[in-house]
Design a protein around this motif. Structure first.
Motif, PDB file in Angstrom:
ATOM      1  N   GLN A  71       0.861  -1.190   0.000  1.00 14.62           N
ATOM      2  CA  GLN A  71       0.000   0.000   0.000  1.00 14.62           C
ATOM      3  C   GLN A  71       0.900   1.244   0.000  1.00 14.62           C
ATOM      4  O   GLN A  71       1.688   1.437   0.930  1.00 14.62           O
ATOM      5  CB  GLN A  71      -0.895   0.032   1.241  1.00 14.62           C
ATOM      6  N   PRO A  72       0.797   2.103  -1.025  1.00 13.39           N
ATOM      7  CA  PRO A  72       1.716   3.232  -1.122  1.00 13.39           C
ATOM      8  C   PRO A  72       1.564   4.278  -0.019  1.00 13.39           C
ATOM      9  O   PRO A  72       2.527   4.956   0.333  1.00 13.39           O
ATOM     10  CB  PRO A  72       1.397   3.841  -2.493  1.00 13.39           C
ATOM     11  N   TYR A  73       0.360   4.412   0.536  1.00 12.56           N
ATOM     12  CA  TYR A  73       0.127   5.467   1.530  1.00 12.56           C
ATOM     13  C   TYR A  73      -0.118   4.891   2.926  1.00 12.56           C
ATOM     14  O   TYR A  73      -0.745   5.520   3.763  1.00 12.56           O
ATOM     15  CB  TYR A  73      -1.050   6.348   1.103  1.00 12.56           C
ATOM     16  N   ALA A  74       0.398   3.698   3.182  1.00  8.73           N
ATOM     17  CA  ALA A  74       0.173   3.025   4.464  1.00  8.73           C
ATOM     18  C   ALA A  74       0.732   3.848   5.624  1.00  8.73           C
ATOM     19  O   ALA A  74       1.793   4.474   5.518  1.00  8.73           O
ATOM     20  CB  ALA A  74       0.821   1.648   4.445  1.00  8.73           C
ATOM     21  N   ARG A  75      -0.007   3.855   6.698  1.00  6.84           N
ATOM     22  CA  ARG A  75       0.401   4.485   7.964  1.00  6.84           C
ATOM     23  C   ARG A  75      -0.097   3.590   9.097  1.00  6.84           C
ATOM     24  O   ARG A  75      -1.091   2.889   8.943  1.00  6.84           O
ATOM     25  CB  ARG A  75      -0.252   5.857   8.143  1.00  6.84           C
ATOM     26  N   TYR A  94       5.537   5.552   7.219  1.00  3.90           N
ATOM     27  CA  TYR A  94       4.686   5.939   6.097  1.00  3.90           C
ATOM     28  C   TYR A  94       5.147   5.256   4.820  1.00  3.90           C
ATOM     29  O   TYR A  94       6.333   5.012   4.625  1.00  3.90           O
ATOM     30  CB  TYR A  94       4.734   7.470   5.912  1.00  3.90           C
ATOM     31  N   GLY A  95       4.201   4.978   3.955  1.00  2.00           N
ATOM     32  CA  GLY A  95       4.498   4.509   2.608  1.00  2.00           C
ATOM     33  C   GLY A  95       4.781   3.024   2.512  1.00  2.00           C
ATOM     34  O   GLY A  95       4.594   2.262   3.450  1.00  2.00           O
ATOM     35  N   TYR A  96       5.246   2.647   1.326  1.00  2.00           N
ATOM     36  CA  TYR A  96       5.544   1.238   1.039  1.00  2.00           C
ATOM     37  C   TYR A  96       6.495   0.620   2.063  1.00  2.00           C
ATOM     38  O   TYR A  96       6.341  -0.515   2.468  1.00  2.00           O
ATOM     39  CB  TYR A  96       6.201   1.107  -0.329  1.00  2.00           C
ATOM     40  N   SER A  97       7.524   1.366   2.439  1.00  2.00           N
ATOM     41  CA  SER A  97       8.578   0.822   3.300  1.00  2.00           C
ATOM     42  C   SER A  97       8.314   1.013   4.786  1.00  2.00           C
ATOM     43  O   SER A  97       9.021   0.455   5.609  1.00  2.00           O
ATOM     44  CB  SER A  97       9.908   1.490   2.959  1.00  2.00           C
ATOM     45  N   GLN A  98       7.314   1.821   5.117  1.00  2.00           N
ATOM     46  CA  GLN A  98       7.024   2.184   6.500  1.00  2.00           C
ATOM     47  C   GLN A  98       8.245   2.820   7.175  1.00  2.00           C
ATOM     48  O   GLN A  98       8.489   2.641   8.374  1.00  2.00           O
ATOM     49  CB  GLN A  98       6.508   0.985   7.296  1.00  2.00           C
ATOM     50  N   ALA A  99       9.006   3.567   6.406  1.00  2.00           N
ATOM     51  CA  ALA A  99      10.172   4.264   6.948  1.00  2.00           C
ATOM     52  C   ALA A  99       9.713   5.405   7.848  1.00  2.00           C
ATOM     53  O   ALA A  99       8.765   6.127   7.526  1.00  2.00           O
ATOM     54  CB  ALA A  99      11.035   4.810   5.808  1.00  2.00           C
ATOM     55  N   LEU A 100      10.401   5.564   8.965  1.00  2.00           N
ATOM     56  CA  LEU A 100      10.127   6.684   9.869  1.00  2.00           C
ATOM     57  C   LEU A 100      10.698   7.966   9.277  1.00  2.00           C
ATOM     58  O   LEU A 100      11.650   7.929   8.488  1.00  2.00           O
ATOM     59  CB  LEU A 100      10.768   6.423  11.234  1.00  2.00           C
ATOM     60  N   ASP A 101      10.147   9.106   9.673  1.00  2.00           N
ATOM     61  CA  ASP A 101      10.604  10.398   9.145  1.00  2.00           C
ATOM     62  C   ASP A 101      12.117  10.566   9.263  1.00  2.00           C
ATOM     63  O   ASP A 101      12.790  10.905   8.293  1.00  2.00           O
ATOM     64  CB  ASP A 101       9.925  11.561   9.877  1.00  2.00           C
TER      65      ASP A 101
END
Length: 193
Positions: A71-75, A94-101
């Motif tokens: 999911q591209p906009y996953a949170r 956030y995003g595909y990778s669920q990378a933190l800010d």
């Protein structure tokens, strides 16, 4: 006028297709077939990332499957105030990778990829490869050790070395499922056309 309407409709359909997860996320061949577009090929992006960082495509794709379900906009879901009022999110993932800010900012700084976006597949898969390679270099985890790479992906290299994951049974179960998915993707990938 009619041509403009048709082109607009086709363009919107193409964009809508990019904003959703592939239909068969448990089959890497189906994912790559569905996302083999005119402007973007997920398989090509994953293979470029493998070549760049040495992380096998099945591990890259299993990371994305596990983290966001493609999911591209996953949170992460919002917490609830008083049990029913939507409140803050538990992290900035956030995003595909669920990378933190902060981790994403570090990636952009280290790679010089300032235009990278977490909701862009090619950017997210590159981040995943970069982060697994960073964790491998810092912890000594082999790049083909799916189980431990996932523990380090989730805990960060410092948390992994400290052993934070040892007291987290749910994380260990998720890492086992992740390793099985990477193995499934590996088997499937050998038979893709």
């Amino acid at each position: 006028m009619r041509t403009r309407i048709v082109l607009t409709a086709v363009g919107l359909a193409l964009l809508a297709g990019c904003a959703t997860a592939p239909k068969q996320t448990r089959n890497i061949c189906a994912v790559f077939d569905e996302r083999d577009g005119l402007f973007s090929s997920w398989q090509s992006a994953a293979e470029r990332t493998e070549k760049k960082y040495g992380v096998p495509v099945p591990i890259l794709m299993a990371t994305m499957y596990t983290e966001s379900g493609f999911q591209p906009y996953a949170r992460p879901p919002r917490t609830k105030l008083f049990g029913f009022i939507p409140w803050t999110r538990p992290s900035t993932a956030y995003g595909y990778s669920q990378a933190l800010d902060g981790t994403w900012d570090h990636y952009q700084s280290q790679t010089g990829n300032w235009t990278a976006r977490r909701a862009n597949f090619a950017d997210a898969i590159d981040f995943i490869g970069w982060y697994h390679a960073q964790n491998s270099a810092e912890t000594g985890i082999p790049l083909n050790d799916a189980y431990n790479l996932y523990l380090a992906y989730y805990s960060g290299p410092t948390g992994y070395k400290r052993g934070d994951w040892r007291s987290n049974g749910q994380l260990q179960q998720t890492a086992q499922k992740f390793a099985r998915m990477a193995g499934t993707y590996q088997q499937q990938l050998q038979g893709c056309d």
